[in-house]
Design an enzyme around this catalytic site. Structure first.
Site, PDB file in Angstrom:
ATOM      1  N   CYS A  62      -8.739  -5.080   7.614  1.00 40.85           N
ATOM      2  CA  CYS A  62      -7.473  -5.752   7.943  1.00 40.85           C
ATOM      3  C   CYS A  62      -7.039  -5.426   9.380  1.00 40.85           C
ATOM      4  O   CYS A  62      -7.093  -4.280   9.808  1.00 40.85           O
ATOM      5  CB  CYS A  62      -6.396  -5.320   6.962  1.00 40.85           C
ATOM      6  SG  CYS A  62      -4.828  -6.162   7.236  1.00 40.85           S
ATOM      7  N   CYS A  66      -0.750  -0.743   9.213  1.00 39.30           N
ATOM      8  CA  CYS A  66       0.191  -0.084   8.289  1.00 39.30           C
ATOM      9  C   CYS A  66      -0.288   1.366   8.065  1.00 39.30           C
ATOM     10  O   CYS A  66      -1.409   1.576   7.564  1.00 39.30           O
ATOM     11  CB  CYS A  66       0.234  -0.829   6.965  1.00 39.30           C
ATOM     12  SG  CYS A  66       0.415  -2.613   7.187  1.00 39.30           S
ATOM     13  N   CYS A  69      -2.147   2.630   4.887  1.00 39.97           N
ATOM     14  CA  CYS A  69      -3.121   1.777   4.187  1.00 39.97           C
ATOM     15  C   CYS A  69      -4.581   2.092   4.514  1.00 39.97           C
ATOM     16  O   CYS A  69      -5.001   2.063   5.676  1.00 39.97           O
ATOM     17  CB  CYS A  69      -2.842   0.311   4.490  1.00 39.97           C
ATOM     18  SG  CYS A  69      -3.930  -0.774   3.532  1.00 39.97           S
ATOM     19  N   CYS A 106      -2.833  -9.155 -10.873  1.00 35.15           N
ATOM     20  CA  CYS A 106      -2.419  -9.261  -9.468  1.00 35.15           C
ATOM     21  C   CYS A 106      -3.620  -9.132  -8.537  1.00 35.15           C
ATOM     22  O   CYS A 106      -4.347  -8.143  -8.589  1.00 35.15           O
ATOM     23  CB  CYS A 106      -1.396  -8.180  -9.163  1.00 35.15           C
ATOM     24  SG  CYS A 106      -0.855  -8.240  -7.442  1.00 35.15           S
ATOM     25  N   CYS A 137      -0.309 -13.062 -10.152  1.00 33.52           N
ATOM     26  CA  CYS A 137       0.400 -12.518  -8.997  1.00 33.52           C
ATOM     27  C   CYS A 137      -0.619 -12.392  -7.870  1.00 33.52           C
ATOM     28  O   CYS A 137      -1.807 -12.161  -8.132  1.00 33.52           O
ATOM     29  CB  CYS A 137       0.990 -11.151  -9.348  1.00 33.52           C
ATOM     30  SG  CYS A 137       1.822 -10.354  -7.954  1.00 33.52           S
ATOM     31  N   CYS A 197       7.969 -10.448  -6.100  1.00 33.63           N
ATOM     32  CA  CYS A 197       7.654  -9.054  -6.426  1.00 33.63           C
ATOM     33  C   CYS A 197       7.739  -8.299  -5.102  1.00 33.63           C
ATOM     34  O   CYS A 197       6.944  -8.554  -4.201  1.00 33.63           O
ATOM     35  CB  CYS A 197       6.245  -8.970  -7.016  1.00 33.63           C
ATOM     36  SG  CYS A 197       5.660  -7.274  -7.230  1.00 33.63           S
ATOM     37  N   ARG A 269       8.641  -1.348 -11.445  1.00 31.89           N
ATOM     38  CA  ARG A 269       7.277  -0.886 -11.741  1.00 31.89           C
ATOM     39  C   ARG A 269       7.002   0.488 -11.122  1.00 31.89           C
ATOM     40  O   ARG A 269       7.143   0.662  -9.905  1.00 31.89           O
ATOM     41  CB  ARG A 269       6.250  -1.903 -11.230  1.00 31.89           C
ATOM     42  CG  ARG A 269       4.793  -1.518 -11.583  1.00 31.89           C
ATOM     43  CD  ARG A 269       3.802  -2.625 -11.260  1.00 31.89           C
ATOM     44  NE  ARG A 269       4.219  -3.868 -11.858  1.00 31.89           N
ATOM     45  CZ  ARG A 269       4.493  -4.971 -11.163  1.00 31.89           C
ATOM     46  NH1 ARG A 269       4.359  -4.986  -9.863  1.00 31.89           N
ATOM     47  NH2 ARG A 269       4.891  -6.067 -11.778  1.00 31.89           N
TER      48      ARG A 269
HETATM   49  N1  SAM Z   1      -2.187  -7.176   2.972  1.00 21.93           N
HETATM   50  C1  SAM Z   1      -1.098  -7.539   2.174  1.00 21.93           C
HETATM   51  C2  SAM Z   1       0.214  -6.958   2.638  1.00 21.93           C
HETATM   52  O1  SAM Z   1       0.222  -5.900   3.241  1.00 21.93           O
HETATM   53  O2  SAM Z   1       1.236  -7.564   2.357  1.00 21.93           O
HETATM   54  C3  SAM Z   1      -1.287  -7.209   0.705  1.00 21.93           C
HETATM   55  C4  SAM Z   1      -1.972  -5.929   0.284  1.00 21.93           C
HETATM   56  S1  SAM Z   1      -1.109  -4.418   0.642  1.00 21.93           S
HETATM   57  C5  SAM Z   1      -2.356  -3.244   0.269  1.00 21.93           C
HETATM   58  C6  SAM Z   1       0.109  -4.308  -0.637  1.00 21.93           C
HETATM   59  C7  SAM Z   1       1.028  -3.121  -0.674  1.00 21.93           C
HETATM   60  O3  SAM Z   1       0.333  -1.965  -1.157  1.00 21.93           O
HETATM   61  C8  SAM Z   1       1.648  -2.605   0.607  1.00 21.93           C
HETATM   62  O4  SAM Z   1       2.728  -3.357   1.026  1.00 21.93           O
HETATM   63  C9  SAM Z   1       2.092  -1.209   0.206  1.00 21.93           C
HETATM   64  O5  SAM Z   1       3.399  -1.239  -0.324  1.00 21.93           O
HETATM   65  C10 SAM Z   1       1.104  -0.830  -0.889  1.00 21.93           C
HETATM   66  N2  SAM Z   1       0.232   0.266  -0.447  1.00 21.93           N
HETATM   67  C11 SAM Z   1      -0.822   0.170   0.387  1.00 21.93           C
HETATM   68  N3  SAM Z   1      -1.394   1.367   0.600  1.00 21.93           N
HETATM   69  C12 SAM Z   1      -0.681   2.262  -0.128  1.00 21.93           C
HETATM   70  C13 SAM Z   1      -0.779   3.668  -0.316  1.00 21.93           C
HETATM   71  N4  SAM Z   1      -1.696   4.392   0.308  1.00 21.93           N
HETATM   72  N5  SAM Z   1       0.106   4.259  -1.139  1.00 21.93           N
HETATM   73  C14 SAM Z   1       1.061   3.533  -1.754  1.00 21.93           C
HETATM   74  N6  SAM Z   1       1.198   2.192  -1.610  1.00 21.93           N
HETATM   75  C15 SAM Z   1       0.348   1.570  -0.803  1.00 21.93           C
HETATM   76  C1  DTB Z   2       2.226  -2.569  -4.753  1.00 26.42           C
HETATM   77  O1  DTB Z   2       3.448  -2.423  -4.547  1.00 26.42           O
HETATM   78  N1  DTB Z   2       1.370  -1.574  -4.913  1.00 26.42           N
HETATM   79  C2  DTB Z   2       0.021  -2.089  -5.129  1.00 26.42           C
HETATM   80  C3  DTB Z   2       0.255  -3.618  -5.153  1.00 26.42           C
HETATM   81  N2  DTB Z   2       1.630  -3.745  -4.843  1.00 26.42           N
HETATM   82  C4  DTB Z   2      -0.603  -4.498  -4.371  1.00 26.42           C
HETATM   83  C5  DTB Z   2      -0.963  -1.572  -4.166  1.00 26.42           C
HETATM   84  C6  DTB Z   2      -1.068  -0.055  -4.149  1.00 26.42           C
HETATM   85  C7  DTB Z   2      -2.170   0.336  -3.223  1.00 26.42           C
HETATM   86  C8  DTB Z   2      -2.480   1.793  -3.265  1.00 26.42           C
HETATM   87  C9  DTB Z   2      -3.581   2.174  -2.340  1.00 26.42           C
HETATM   88  C10 DTB Z   2      -4.841   1.380  -2.537  1.00 26.42           C
HETATM   89  O2  DTB Z   2      -5.503   1.515  -3.581  1.00 26.42           O
HETATM   90  O3  DTB Z   2      -5.180   0.613  -1.623  1.00 26.42           O
HETATM   91 FE1  SF4 Z   3      -3.500  -4.893   5.908  1.00 30.07          FE
HETATM   92 FE2  SF4 Z   3      -3.172  -2.778   4.354  1.00 30.07          FE
HETATM   93 FE3  SF4 Z   3      -1.222  -3.557   5.982  1.00 30.07          FE
HETATM   94 FE4  SF4 Z   3      -1.839  -5.073   3.834  1.00 30.07          FE
HETATM   95  S1  SF4 Z   3      -1.000  -2.998   3.794  1.00 30.07           S
HETATM   96  S2  SF4 Z   3      -1.437  -5.787   5.918  1.00 30.07           S
HETATM   97  S3  SF4 Z   3      -4.057  -4.718   3.738  1.00 30.07           S
HETATM   98  S4  SF4 Z   3      -3.238  -2.807   6.608  1.00 30.07           S
END
Ligand code: SAM
Ligand code: DTB
Ligand code: SF4
Length: 334
Positions: A62, A66, A69, A106, A137, A197, A269
């Site tokens: 990506c 973030c 992430c 989802c 979702c 959501c 959730r």
């Molecule tokens: N790329 C899209 C976005 O960012 O909107 C969708 C996927 S993103 C992985 C969805 C959500 O996962 C993020 O907004 C964040 O709240 C959650 N998330 C990602 N990494 C995480 C982590 N290490 N611990 C907890 N929540 C996480």
């Molecule tokens: C949300 O609030 N948490 C989920 C889902 N929406 C997409 C993602 C959590 C991701 C946790 C780290 C990972 O496995 O990437």
């Molecule tokens: Fe990309 Fe992860 Fe950010 Fe979603 S949360 S936009 S997958 S870097």
């Protein structure tokens, strides 16, 4: 000597000021839990829990940064970029989730913003999952209005797009987009008639005021989200937030309770981070009003309690996977 007094639940209505939410967060814990559980039982059947299964249909690579992430191409986390999964692979995973008791499926994609051709392919996946009788979702990044409409036409029930933290802390966590970009996508999703959501993450080094600021943003969305995922940061080596101070579990429980009080009809959730939590803390989150979990051995790329452990936990707590098609039972968000 302090006199005993009855703790009446606060009137539940917005708009919420950050100060009012901060005051809730600061309440004596047992008063807060009592209030949250009272609000919960006024709006939801006791013992009901929604089981939502996640699948990363397009993993890694990506372009966003973030800080939490593991899927950002900027960080060295060992997650490899993959192609979008096929309809057959996704249908198989969705059927397995349904067989295990999930009612919502989802699909997550590591995109900043999907292209129109991505939306076409996602539409096929959504229709296939919907045809299995699951709630659908998706979380695909920023959407334009016509893309949200196309997803709705394909059968998308919910779109997940998190605000993650308070506006004033957002740029400390991600610099490749603005808070307003998130709010714009949420508006497009709402306008397309898709249920929202939207939640956030606790444990990213934010202050209690930032936590209150996040809840204020969520609760003041008009209407507030039908689903509110509260994640505890999964600290993934290689991400900038890997060394964040772990959140005090009781402070996490407080955030769940305040989400329940301020958004009484939302599915709150208990999301990422359950693997690190243990059963007693999870039980407190349910007492605080959480009534949904991510269910399945994996979140997107990190681990989640396995299904067997969750089945046992729910049995111990007397919780039963919801049999309804979702939130309609209570008519969310007047
Ligand atoms: N790329 C899209 C976005 O960012 O909107 C969708 C996927 S993103 C992985 C969805 C959500 O996962 C993020 O907004 C964040 O709240 C959650 N998330 C990602 N990494 C995480 C982590 N290490 N611990 C907890 N929540 C996480
Ligand atoms: C949300 O609030 N948490 C989920 C889902 N929406 C997409 C993602 C959590 C991701 C946790 C780290 C990972 O496995 O990437
Ligand atoms: Fe990309 Fe992860 Fe950010 Fe979603 S949360 S936009 S997958 S870097």
């Amino acid at each position: 000597m302090q006199l005993h007094r009855r703790v009446a639940p606060a009137a539940v209505q917005g708009p919420w000021t950050v100060d009012a939410i901060q005051a809730l967060l600061d309440k004596p814990l047992l008063d807060l839990l009592f209030e949250a559980q009272t609000v919960h039982r006024q709006h939801w059947p006791a013992g009901d829990i929604e089981l939502a299964t996640l699948l990363s249909v397009k993993t890694g690579g990506c372009p966003e940064n973030c800080g939490y992430c593991p899927q950002s191409a900027e960080f060295d986390t060992g997650v490899k970029a993959e192609k979008l999964m096929s309809v057959q692979e996704v249908t198989q995973a969705a059927q397995a989730a349904k067989d295990a008791g999930a009612t919502r499926f989802c699909m997550g994609a590591a995109w900043r913003a999907p292209k129109d051709r991505d939306i076409e392919k996602m539409s096929e996946l959504i229709t296939a999952v919907k045809d299995l009788g699951l709630q659908t979702c998706a979380t695909l990044g920023m959407l334009q209005p016509h893309q949200a409409q196309a997803l709705r036409d394909a059968g998308l029930d919910y779109y997940n797009h998190n605000l993650d933290t308070a506006p004033e802390y957002y740029q400390d966590v991600v610099s490749t987009r603005q808070y307003q970009d998130r709010l714009d996508t949420l508006r497009h999703v709402r306008d397309a008639g898709i249920s929202v959501c939207c939640g956030g993450i606790v444990g990213m080094g934010e202050t209690p005021v930032h936590r209150a600021g996040l809840i204020a943003q969520l609760a003041n969305l008009n209407p507030y989200p039908e689903s509110v995922p509260i994640n505890s940061l999964v600290r993934v080596p290689g991400t900038p937030l890997a060394d964040s101070e772990p959140v005090d579990p009781l402070d996490f429980v407080r955030v769940i309770a305040v989400a329940r009080i301020t958004m009484p009809k939302a599915r709150v959730r208990l999301s990422a981070g359950r693997q690190q939590m243990g059963e007693p803390v999870q039980a407190m989150c349910f007492l605080a009003g959480a009534n949904s979990i991510f269910y399945g051995d994996k979140l997107l790329v990190t681990g989640n309690p396995d299904v067997e452990a969750d089945v046992q936990l729910l049995a111990k707590l007397g919780l039963q996977g919801t049999r309804t098609q979702g939130d309609e039972q209570s008519g969310c968000c007047d």
